[in-house]
Write a protein that holds these residues in place. Sequence first.
Motif, PDB file in Angstrom:
ATOM      1  N   CYS A  23       0.837  -1.192   0.000  1.00  0.00           N
ATOM      2  CA  CYS A  23       0.000   0.000   0.000  1.00  0.00           C
ATOM      3  C   CYS A  23       0.874   1.246   0.000  1.00  0.00           C
ATOM      4  O   CYS A  23       1.734   1.413   0.852  1.00  0.00           O
ATOM      5  CB  CYS A  23      -0.916   0.018   1.211  1.00  0.00           C
ATOM      6  SG  CYS A  23      -1.809   1.572   1.349  1.00  0.00           S
ATOM      7  N   PRO A  27      -1.079   7.609   4.256  1.00  0.00           N
ATOM      8  CA  PRO A  27      -0.844   7.153   5.636  1.00  0.00           C
ATOM      9  C   PRO A  27       0.193   6.030   5.707  1.00  0.00           C
ATOM     10  O   PRO A  27       1.064   6.036   6.573  1.00  0.00           O
ATOM     11  CB  PRO A  27      -2.214   6.668   6.100  1.00  0.00           C
ATOM     12  CG  PRO A  27      -3.181   7.417   5.258  1.00  0.00           C
ATOM     13  CD  PRO A  27      -2.513   7.567   3.927  1.00  0.00           C
ATOM     14  N   CYS A  28       0.097   5.072   4.789  1.00  0.00           N
ATOM     15  CA  CYS A  28       1.078   3.983   4.822  1.00  0.00           C
ATOM     16  C   CYS A  28       2.469   4.503   4.469  1.00  0.00           C
ATOM     17  O   CYS A  28       3.463   4.061   5.045  1.00  0.00           O
ATOM     18  CB  CYS A  28       0.662   2.854   3.890  1.00  0.00           C
ATOM     19  SG  CYS A  28      -0.570   1.759   4.643  1.00  0.00           S
ATOM     20  N   CYS A  56      -4.710   2.834  -1.235  1.00  0.00           N
ATOM     21  CA  CYS A  56      -5.137   2.468   0.125  1.00  0.00           C
ATOM     22  C   CYS A  56      -5.919   1.156   0.171  1.00  0.00           C
ATOM     23  O   CYS A  56      -6.837   0.940  -0.597  1.00  0.00           O
ATOM     24  CB  CYS A  56      -5.982   3.595   0.689  1.00  0.00           C
ATOM     25  SG  CYS A  56      -6.671   3.247   2.301  1.00  0.00           S
ATOM     26  N   MET A  57      -5.550   0.294   1.105  1.00  0.00           N
ATOM     27  CA  MET A  57      -6.252  -0.973   1.283  1.00  0.00           C
ATOM     28  C   MET A  57      -7.356  -0.881   2.320  1.00  0.00           C
ATOM     29  O   MET A  57      -8.106  -1.835   2.512  1.00  0.00           O
ATOM     30  CB  MET A  57      -5.251  -2.054   1.678  1.00  0.00           C
ATOM     31  CG  MET A  57      -4.227  -2.312   0.584  1.00  0.00           C
ATOM     32  SD  MET A  57      -3.032  -3.563   1.065  1.00  0.00           S
ATOM     33  CE  MET A  57      -1.984  -3.562  -0.401  1.00  0.00           C
ATOM     34  N   GLY A  58      -7.415   0.206   3.050  1.00  0.00           N
ATOM     35  CA  GLY A  58      -8.497   0.396   4.012  1.00  0.00           C
ATOM     36  C   GLY A  58      -8.057   0.686   5.434  1.00  0.00           C
ATOM     37  O   GLY A  58      -8.279   1.779   5.943  1.00  0.00           O
ATOM     38  N   CYS A  60      -5.888   1.994   7.433  1.00  0.00           N
ATOM     39  CA  CYS A  60      -4.678   2.812   7.383  1.00  0.00           C
ATOM     40  C   CYS A  60      -3.892   2.854   8.691  1.00  0.00           C
ATOM     41  O   CYS A  60      -2.676   2.969   8.673  1.00  0.00           O
ATOM     42  CB  CYS A  60      -5.013   4.233   6.979  1.00  0.00           C
ATOM     43  SG  CYS A  60      -6.143   4.345   5.598  1.00  0.00           S
TER      44      CYS A  60
END
Lengths: 542, 167
Positions: A23, A27-28, A56-58, A60
């Motif tokens: 990701c 944030p990541c 984004c994978m969700g 975060c």
Amino acid sequence: MKTPEPKNEKPTVCGGGLKISVCLGSPCLASGAEGVLRALREAWGEKPIAVIGTGCMGPCSRGPMIRIERDGYPTAYYERMTPQAACTTVAAYLAGAAPEQGRLAPDFPFIALQTRVVLEQCGRIDPCDLNSARAAGGYRALAHAIGKMTPEQICCEIGASGLRGRGGGGYPTGTKWELVRAASGRRKYVVANGDEGDPGAFMDRTLMESDPHRLLEGMAIAGYAVGARDGFIFVRGEYPLAAQRLGAAIVDAGKAGLLGRNILGSGFSFRIRLRIGAGAFVCGEETALMASVMGRRGQPVIRPPYPAQRGLWGSSTLINNVETFGCIAPIIRNGAAWFRSVGTPGNSGTKVFSISGDVATEGVLEVPLGTPLRELLAMAGGVSGGSFKAAQTGGASGGCIPASHMDVPVDYESLKGLGTIMGSGGLIVMNDQRCMTDVARFFMHFCQDESCGKCAPCRTGTQQAARLLDRIAAGEATSDDISQLEQLCRFMRETSLCGLGMAAPTPVLSTLRWFREEYENHVRDRRCPAGVCAMEGTPCRD
Amino acid sequence: MNVHDSHRADDRHRALERVMQQHRLRPDSLIEILHAAQRQFGWLDRDVLGLIAARLRLPPSLVYGVASFYHAFRLEPPGRHRCTVCTGTSCHLKGGSRLLQQLEQHFGIACGATAPDGSLTLENVRCLGACGLAPLIVIDDEACPHASFGPVVERLTASLDGEDTSP
Ligand SMILES: Cc1cc2nc3c(=O)[nH]c(=O)nc-3n(C[C@H](O)[C@H](O)[C@H](O)COP(=O)(O)O)c2cc1C
Ligand code: SF4
Ligand code: FES
Ligand code: FES
């Protein structure tokens, strides 16, 4: 570190079929995702393992996140990866194992229970690669719309889908499109509102960073439907990565004939330009946003005329939120009836929420409209650090939902009934350690800072209200101050020029409605029950 | 100004001119051009604003009015280091505002101001859109998730001290 390929195994078993996604949402990245990606690429290069960067994978707050897919194995998500941990994990996969360390449960509710329509491809495709987006169906809806549909049909389809604006107001999108389509005038404009100024909202950033082509496609379909050749995306200045990826996506799509002159050989031309915000919350308001796009001070003007009547440079202008545009391609691909089948009557489709605060997992969730708040909280792993006290929706223009209404279905009307608004989708969860007067005071100071100063009720009203709330927090207020505050709030709501001033009192009125005794504790007993406000008898925490 | 500096200034002016040409000197691109100027010079002084006004054929008062309206534009030179504290909702709840106060006290600079020796600017932002990392601080473009007072001060002090060794 370099892990040699295990010998004596067929590439289909080890390496072959192994796909690792890292990701690269902001944030990541802030948590160190770039180092993870670099380490994985250095260790294995592109082959035999595919290592790609995604959006984004969700979840975060659990970043850096990676996903490992492998033929014959269930997809696995790993949280809080370091370069070392990621390499160790992948090495274990190559050896035929699937280590537990850092792995999210296969049915991890934050991921498993989402209904992804707008965010369909977020965290799956490489946002910097047009081919990756196209392989996942990107621009198919655009091709269908301009090849097989008339502008009227598109407006009709969007209207029939029941889609309502995701920027906060919930105005029917199809109606707005039809207004602009029917408007006279040679020039028209399409504008995507990516200002996302509400503190605590990050849905639009997520879409712009993770699947920029989805936004471009939605805008191009809109341009064809309303008869516009020019589009603008207004991106919040605090989102440099979103702006960068959108800029690159516009160039790539142009080169591939999906934007610009004569799109897909149809004769339809549509150009998109970026405008970067300069740090003013009020610029999310549509008339202020247009002023800013034209290079002026972002001050609102009285509506009507609405942008659909008189917008950019006096021409009819369609303004929609980024997420609203994100809904367009799926509606064109799957039809209005399908969209209506998701959500509830009057609230079709899904809504993306950014959930943060006191929950076990913070990040981006997409669920059908009408999903109960309790379910959203459960998906986020429940309240952390204490018991549930309230959830704030709609940011500085919204209010809070107390524990007694946790079962409220999250849709436009139900939230309104509780004195709050859907807003753009920021959802801040608070546990019993939080002080509601402090929250109200926080939002009022925010509005005071962000008031553009054009009209007195908002300019001086926010200032006075903030001062009253300061007195309450300091334990210096009298009960007269509370009634004065209420009066002031009503006055601002009724006489302010734009939505900022009209809605600025909402957090105060809402906390007064549900947590009045807490205000009284501050005033009568000079006590902050949560111990947040610094006053005599409470530990100084502010 | 030594020769080296004046070359750099020339480069920056050339870069700004290029951006203005890309926008075909259109007055409606003013905000984009102010962004570009700030990227080049770090802030917007009167000369640069005057130059932009002249090139776009706008009254200087209008250019100043726009530049001063938006929070993002700096009308005073920033410090050599920058510490930006997020005071959005989640960060506030999780101690961001308190952290800002502590930093103000520790370094003796108010939020939005620069230390008299030009070493450090302390500022706030209302949400960086990464609320899961609250409280979030950005030091010289590098994010510090879940920040707390001690480590932030340590890090800032190290950058400030490190200055002497680099020219
Ligand atoms: C103070 C204020 C701030 C706003 N901020 C935003 C924003 O950040 N993003 C957004 O899409 N709409 C925002 N809006 C709503 C817009 O004015 C407009 O209604 C919306 O962009 C229309 O798009 P929609 O119909 O797709 O929702 C804001 C409104 C007000 C009054
Ligand atoms: S209500 Fe506030 S933000 Fe809106 S025009 Fe008036 S002063 Fe400006
Ligand atoms: S940014 Fe990585 S999970 Fe959201
Ligand atoms: S509140 Fe600090 S990042 Fe959103």
